[in-house]
Design a protein around this motif. Structure first.
Motif, mmCIF file in Angstrom:
data_model
loop_
_atom_site.group_PDB
_atom_site.id
_atom_site.type_symbol
_atom_site.label_atom_id
_atom_site.label_comp_id
_atom_site.label_asym_id
_atom_site.label_seq_id
_atom_site.Cartn_x
_atom_site.Cartn_y
_atom_site.Cartn_z
ATOM 1 N N SER A 142 0.834 -1.214 0.000
ATOM 2 C CA SER A 142 0.000 0.000 0.000
ATOM 3 C C SER A 142 0.865 1.260 0.000
ATOM 4 O O SER A 142 0.540 2.244 -0.675
ATOM 5 N N TRP A 143 1.969 1.224 0.757
ATOM 6 C CA TRP A 143 2.870 2.384 0.782
ATOM 7 C C TRP A 143 3.481 2.616 -0.587
ATOM 8 O O TRP A 143 3.598 3.772 -1.030
ATOM 9 N N ARG B 141 2.697 6.223 -6.181
ATOM 10 C CA ARG B 141 2.292 6.253 -7.591
ATOM 11 C C ARG B 141 2.825 5.073 -8.383
ATOM 12 O O ARG B 141 3.022 5.168 -9.604
ATOM 13 N N LEU B 142 3.050 3.972 -7.709
ATOM 14 C CA LEU B 142 3.376 2.736 -8.412
ATOM 15 C C LEU B 142 2.097 1.946 -8.635
ATOM 16 O O LEU B 142 1.252 1.865 -7.737
ATOM 17 N N PRO B 143 1.900 1.379 -9.829
ATOM 18 C CA PRO B 143 0.744 0.483 -9.994
ATOM 19 C C PRO B 143 0.878 -0.725 -9.078
ATOM 20 O O PRO B 143 1.982 -1.090 -8.653
ATOM 21 N N ARG B 144 -0.256 -1.383 -8.800
ATOM 22 C CA ARG B 144 -0.214 -2.469 -7.824
ATOM 23 C C ARG B 144 0.713 -3.601 -8.275
ATOM 24 O O ARG B 144 1.428 -4.173 -7.453
ATOM 25 N N LEU C 285 5.609 -6.571 -7.364
ATOM 26 C CA LEU C 285 6.874 -7.077 -7.902
ATOM 27 C C LEU C 285 8.049 -6.629 -7.051
ATOM 28 O O LEU C 285 8.941 -7.428 -6.730
ATOM 29 N N VAL C 286 8.051 -5.358 -6.650
ATOM 30 C CA VAL C 286 9.144 -4.854 -5.818
ATOM 31 C C VAL C 286 9.150 -5.554 -4.460
ATOM 32 O O VAL C 286 10.195 -5.961 -3.944
#
Length: 356
Positions: A52-53, A58-61, A66-67
């Motif tokens: 969620s953070w 502004r990263l897509p889910r 993946l990260v």
């Protein structure tokens, strides 16, 4: 009809008892699988705040997942690659040293023990003691002892393989549950009547957030202890600082007694003759005594008060009760469960009582 009622009641009661026994038997049979699923769900809720953070950055889910998964797999692989080669190397060195002593004939363990007993306990009849031990050994069934030792080695090897397999299964389930968290929540929310759904969703989100923040806080404590342990143990030249740092990290994940237990294991390891010296063990003991005070009064309150806001007495009682009921997993889950109960108590029970 009156004559049929007792029979019908007894039949229904018997069927109910039978169904209950079947359910309990099924739970006992599936206890290992349920443990894997429960641990994976617990870890998934802990990873959800991280995802969620990253989404708020502004990263897509899919990218956030993946990260997160890449970092999780890197940590898992790093621990294995760091610990296993060191353990294998040290065991190989120990076996080689024993082989050299035995083949060279410079070390006779029986004579060494006899000489030590004679010097330490001069009033003891050492020859009579060794004769008794020799007679006792001659009366044993060597074949049976060898079979027992072989079976024990097989059991230990099977336990290690089973533990590694379980860790891989939990890792895979954690990845799956973390990726499916929104869908799982939506499926559960659909089971609640529409009139009560908004309130249920609000409480459920607070509870899952509390669990996630608790896991993140406990992992943060483990990382702090592991990193500081690796640095300090390297400075004092303790044996296997990387392995002992991993021990400190994993034991710090256990609430209340984890840091104390891990610290005791590390200090005792430093006391092993041939690996270290008493001065190193003394420095390690002083370090962990100081660290436990700092963690208890400064680090842990600052981290955990942001994660779960529950009184200290409730934390102690919940951890002890969880450990008694569910062993390690129970101790880990007990505190967020207690926090969830407090949320329901404060936001559901008390307002209803005030309305009366």
């Amino acid at each position: 009809m009156k004559l049929q009622n007792p029979f019908r009641t007894a039949l229904i009661a018997t069927l109910g008892v039978g169904v209950g026994i079947l359910i309990l038997g099924g739970i006992q049979t599936l206890s290992t699988i349920l443990l894997y699923v429960g641990t994976a769900l617990f870890l998934a809720l802990g990873l959800d705040p991280v995802v969620s953070w990253l989404e708020r950055r502004r990263l897509p889910r899919w990218a956030a997942l993946l990260v997160t998964f890449a970092a999780l797999l890197a940590a898992f692989a790093g621990i294995i690659l760091m610990v296993v080669p060191i353990i294998v190397t040290q065991i190989s060195q120990l076996v080689a040293a024993i082989q050299d002593l035995v083949t060279s004939g410079s070390w006779d363990p029986v004579t060494a023990i006899r000489d030590w007993l004679t010097a330490t306990f001069p009033q003891l009849n050492v020859d009579e003691l060794f004769q008794y031990l020799s007679d006792w050994y001659a009366s044993l069934d060597v074949g049976e002892i060898g079979g027992s030792i072989t079976s024990s080695i097989i059991l230990i090897g099977g336990g290690i393989i089973s533990g590694f397999t379980g860790a891989v299964i939990v890792l895979i389930l954690t990845i799956y549950f973390t990726a499916s968290t929104p869908n799982l929540k939506a499926a559960v929310y659909q089971l609640v009547p529409a009139s009560r759904r908004p309130r249920f969703i609000d409480l459920a989100e607070q509870i899952t957030a509390s669990v996630g923040f608790y896991v993140a806080g406990q992992v943060s404590l483990g990382v702090i202890n592991g990193v500081l342990s690796a640095i300090f143990l390297s400075v004092i030249n303790a044996p296997f600082p990387a392995v002992l740092a991993v021990v400190a990290f994993f034991f710090s994940l256990i609430p209340l007694v984890g840091t104390l237990t891990g610290s005791a294991i590390i200090v005792l390891t430093c006391l092993i003759p041939g690996l270290s010296d008493p001065q190193t063990a003394l420095w390690a003991a002083i370090w962990y005594i100081v660290y436990m005070q700092v963690e208890a009064y400064f680090i842990s309150p600052r981290i955990m008060n942001r994660a779960v806001s529950i009184p200290g007495a409730v934390v102690v009682i919940a951890a002890l009760a969880g450990a008694a009921l569910g062993q390690l997993l129970g101790a880990l889950v007990a505190i967020p469960v207690a926090a969830s109960i407090l949320i329901i108590y404060r936001q559901v029970v008390i307002p209803r009582q005030n309305e009366r």
